[in-house]
Design a protein around this motif. Structure first.
Motif, PDB file in Angstrom:
ATOM      1  N   VAL A 190      48.556  38.945  39.795  1.00 34.87           N
ATOM      2  CA  VAL A 190      49.400  40.322  39.127  1.00 34.87           C
ATOM      3  C   VAL A 190      49.070  40.450  37.639  1.00 34.87           C
ATOM      4  CG1 VAL A 190      51.661  41.119  38.688  1.00 34.87           C
ATOM      5  CG2 VAL A 190      51.174  39.715  40.959  1.00 34.87           C
ATOM      6  N   GLY A 249      47.794  42.346  43.086  1.00 32.96           N
ATOM      7  CA  GLY A 249      48.531  41.814  44.094  1.00 32.96           C
ATOM      8  C   GLY A 249      47.642  41.384  45.347  1.00 32.96           C
ATOM      9  N   SER A 282      47.947  36.509  32.792  1.00 32.51           N
ATOM     10  CA  SER A 282      48.124  36.318  34.123  1.00 32.51           C
ATOM     11  C   SER A 282      47.555  35.168  34.487  1.00 32.51           C
ATOM     12  CB  SER A 282      47.503  37.464  34.933  1.00 32.51           C
ATOM     13  OG  SER A 282      45.907  37.163  34.872  1.00 32.51           O
TER      14      SER A 282
END
Length: 187
Positions: free
Chosen positions: A56, A64, A138
């Motif tokens: 994400v 995703g 991330s």
């Protein structure tokens, strides 16, 4: 009680009453640590680098579990943001250099248009740099590599002296320009 607004003695900072009828429940910190909230919105965030296309990045759910194509698009986006950061840095340096050359050594003020342009370039560069930083947070290895590659590509195209189609004549002209002083004389 002192302090006014409630039976807690904290005045205007009194907390809202507990919900679910738990008026006689012990305080949250009494005896054991509070459990983390559970529910459908609880998400897992990696705290170490990992490899995989189920990351994400920047926005909830993007890319995703949408597959490899969305992940590749995400990596290209991060690469382009990093390259744009380097291009904006080069553009702001170019405007600042031109402004200094136009001033010709006089100690006057800066024109408002130049100051506004430099400020806008700096704000855009900081915005893209922070977006790249957030993408790297991330903790996805591919995103990190895309960011580093984007910065390298942006530097190569915008700030290095390697340009497609430039030959020895262009390099010699650039060297003469650098050797000349601000007033056009040899330094």
């Amino acid at each position: 009680m002192a302090g006014g607004g409630g039976d807690s003695g904290m005045g205007p900072m009194a907390m809202a009453p507990p919900s679910h009828g738990a008026a006689h429940a012990p305080p949250a910190g009494a005896g054991k640590a509070a459990a983390p909230p559970a529910g459908p919105h609880m998400s897992m965030m990696h705290m170490t680098f990992f490899w995989g296309d189920r990351a994400v990045v920047l926005f909830p759910g993007w890319p995703g579990a949408r597959g490899g194509g969305a992940y590749a698009l995400c990596l290209l986006f991060v690469l382009a943001l990093a390259a744009l950061t380097e291009a904006l840095a080069a553009a702001s340096r170019c405007v600042a250099r031109r402004r200094g050359r136009d001033a010709g050594g006089r100690g006057g003020g800066v024109p408002a248009s130049s100051a506004a342009l430099l400020t806008a370039a700096h704000a855009a560069r900081m915005g893209t740099a922070y977006l790249v930083m957030l993408a790297v947070m991330s903790f996805n290895g591919g995103v990190l590599l895309a960011a580093v590659a984007g910065h390298a590509l942006g530097f190569l195209l915008a700030r290095s002296r390697v340009h497609p189609g430039s030959g020895a004549a262009a390099d010699a002209a650039r060297e003469r320009e650098l050797a000349a002083g601000p007033d056009g004389s040899k330094a």
